[in-house]
Design an enzyme around this catalytic site. Structure first.
Site, short mmCIF file in Angstrom:
data_model
loop_
_atom_site.label_atom_id
_atom_site.label_comp_id
_atom_site.label_asym_id
_atom_site.label_seq_id
_atom_site.Cartn_x
_atom_site.Cartn_y
_atom_site.Cartn_z
N SER A 1 1.04 -1.18 0.03
CA SER A 1 0.10 -0.09 0.08
C SER A 1 0.81 1.11 -0.03
O SER A 1 0.44 2.42 -0.36
CB SER A 1 -0.89 -0.08 1.16
N HIS A 2 2.32 1.08 0.38
CA HIS A 2 3.14 2.37 0.22
C HIS A 2 4.09 2.06 -0.69
O HIS A 2 5.57 2.64 -0.73
CB HIS A 2 3.45 2.75 1.67
N GLU B 1 -4.71 0.39 1.21
CA GLU B 1 -5.30 -0.93 1.54
C GLU B 1 -6.48 -1.18 0.67
O GLU B 1 -6.74 -2.27 0.16
CB GLU B 1 -5.31 -1.33 2.85
#
Ligand code: PYC
Length: 334
Positions: free
Chosen positions: A46-47, A187
């Site tokens: 998600s990053h 997410e």
């Protein structure tokens, strides 16, 4: 799902090229490419590289500077402030970090306020340089108003991550980096891209009803972790990295975005504590007591926060990272 495997060097080179071809200056492109590669390397998709889509989109929408040079201001013996000039936070952080560390060593504790930054990055990357230097670190930042306060149904808070790191000799730090929402917004967006439903408890639809449909929750409101407890932490982040440092709350950031769909704009607060300044020659005795605590946690089978990330890092350093073909093509198309 078809996937592509990239070495960490290839992942970095891909990100770096996309960023510089889209107009980011060399120092911003470097810092962003290192950050998203680090997210992917540590198993934090998600990053990771996926973020490049939003990073470039925000630039194309005119909501981030591609080349602002941060301005550092030495505010007080224990306070450094850095104006990111409307660029992503990373270069501002990197340039002001040596002064934050020097102040922490001098005063025992010090704060860095980053102002006027656009924020997308995982906070663990802002904490690790501190723990690597033997300092204790804390960081937090608001985002856009996406999350309802406990008891409410309308978005008000950001996902408002908090990160904390504790240095450990010859071991990875004790380091957590967690959204105060039940999950990071990224997410939910990744679930949506994969056509998957999200777990119960992550959000509500625009009617205020619990939902496991990612789109309904993105359009409705995300929820905090732990009900009113997460909500209290989320409000604390709004205050510490908003009004306290003269920057925006998540609601103000979303209003500033005015529907453009850019990444959050506002401030970040980073604190650094020097155990040696607090404890002098006794420091090693008390740091050893912290190790006793960690060992007691592990004896019960508890996992220390950050462990999974460091295990993943060892693996991806050798084996590279794997991303969906679709994402790879979308990034190349940028
Ligand atoms: O995924 O929670 C998130 C997020 C925060 C800022 C940008 N994205």
């Amino acid at each position: 799902m078809e996937t592509v495997n990239l070495s960490l060097a290839e992942a970095y080179a891909l990100a770096r090229e996309v960023l510089s071809k889209n107009g980011f200056s060399a120092e911003h492109a470097d810092a962003i490419a290192r950050n998203v590669t680090a997210g992917e390397r540590d198993g934090c998709a998600s990053h990771g590289l996926w973020r490049l889509l939003g990073i470039v989109e925000t630039l194309r929408k005119g909501k981030v500077s591609a080349d602002a040079r941060p301005e550092i201001s030495d505010r007080a013996p224990a306070i450094v402030q850095v104006d990111a000039g409307g660029a992503y936070s990373l270069v501002a952080y990197e340039l002001a970090l040596p002064l934050l560390m020097a102040k922490a060593r001098q005063c025992g504790m010090a704060a860095m306020a980053i102002n006027r930054c656009v924020h997308f990055s995982a906070l663990f990357a802002d904490i690790e340089p501190l723990t690597d230097a033997g300092l204790v670190g804390y960081a937090c930042t608001p985002s856009h108003a996406w999350v309802a306060p406990a008891g409410g149904t309308r978005p008000l808070f950001g996902t408002n991550p908090i990160a904390f790191g504790w240095p450990r000799k010859d071991k990875p730090p004790y380091l957590f980096d967690m959204a105060t929402s039940a999950a990071a917004r990224g997410e939910i967006q990744l679930h949506q891209r994969a056509g998957k439903s999200i777990p119960e408890g992550w959000g509500i639809d625009s009617e205020g009803q619990p939902s496991t449909d990612p789109q309904a929750v993105l359009d409705g409101a995300m929820l905090t972790f732990g009900g009113h407890k997460g909500s209290a932490f989320a409000a604390m982040v709004e205050l510490l990295a908003g009004p306290l440092i003269g920057d925006m709350t998540s609601a103000e950031s979303l209003a500033w975005d005015a529907g453009a769909g850019g990444l959050p704009y506002g401030g970040e607060l980073i604190l650094a504590f020097d155990p040696v300044r607090f404890l002098g020659e006794e420091a090693h005795v008390h740091l050893a007591r912290a190790e006793t605590l960690f060992a007691a946690m592990q004896e019960q089978g508890a996992r220390l926060p950050g462990e999974r990330r460091f295990i993943c890092r060892e693996k991806t350093t050798v084996e590279g990272v794997t991303i969906p073909c679709k994402l790879y093509e979308e990034i190349r198309a940028l």
